[in-house]
Design a protein around this motif. Structure first.
Motif, short mmCIF file in Angstrom:
data_model
loop_
_atom_site.label_atom_id
_atom_site.label_comp_id
_atom_site.label_asym_id
_atom_site.label_seq_id
_atom_site.Cartn_x
_atom_site.Cartn_y
_atom_site.Cartn_z
N ARG A 100 0.74 -1.63 0.09
CA ARG A 100 -0.24 0.22 0.24
C ARG A 100 0.67 1.39 -0.63
N ASP A 102 4.14 1.34 -0.98
CA ASP A 102 4.48 1.49 -2.54
C ASP A 102 3.80 1.92 -3.86
N ARG A 103 2.37 1.75 -3.10
CA ARG A 103 1.43 1.98 -4.73
C ARG A 103 0.97 4.25 -4.10
N GLU A 105 2.82 6.21 -3.03
CA GLU A 105 4.17 6.71 -2.80
C GLU A 105 4.48 6.86 -5.19
N GLN A 106 3.47 5.63 -5.23
CA GLN A 106 3.55 6.08 -7.01
C GLN A 106 3.05 7.18 -7.58
N SER A 107 1.71 7.41 -6.58
CA SER A 107 0.82 8.36 -6.71
C SER A 107 1.04 9.68 -6.99
N SER A 108 1.79 9.55 -5.54
CA SER A 108 2.34 10.87 -5.79
C SER A 108 3.56 11.04 -5.73
N GLU A 109 4.24 10.90 -7.15
CA GLU A 109 4.87 11.13 -7.57
C GLU A 109 4.53 11.67 -9.12
#
Length: 109
Positions: A100, A102-103, A105-109
């Motif tokens: 969760r 990781d997901r 962090e990826q969506s905030s990039e």
């Protein structure tokens, strides 16, 4: 100083025997080596071994028969099975939380 070095000698014996039970190397009903053998193995006094065995008895992991020896209790395997199950459950929760994170962090990039 490592954790093993910080332990009292009797605690090291308790820890080692608990680990052997948890790993299945000592099964319910298995005989534990005698006081003299354990004292030689751990290079401690017989009284130190007796203290460790008393602690293991208090934890319900072993029992003794006068003149026959000391044995792993039936409850020991049940306790270690329950502990292993709780550890697996916690590991699964950590994996789910990591995924969760990781997901997120990826969506905030």
């Amino acid at each position: 100083m490592t954790n093993a070095e910080a332990m009292q000698p009797y605690q090291r014996i308790v820890h080692d025997i608990r680990d052997q039970i948890a790993a299945g190397r000592l099964q319910a009903g298995a005989q534990i080596p005698g006081i003299k053998a354990l004292a030689e193995e751990y290079q401690v006094a017989a009284g130190t071994v007796q203290r460790a065995l008393a602690e293991l008895r208090t934890l319900g992991l072993i029992y003794s028969h006068q003149g026959r020896g000391t044995f792993v209790s039936e409850q020991a395997s049940e306790k270690t099975d329950a502990t292993a199950s709780r550890i697996r459950h916690l590991e699964e929760q950590v994996e789910a939380l990591t995924a969760r994170l990781d997901r997120l962090e990826q969506s905030s990039e």
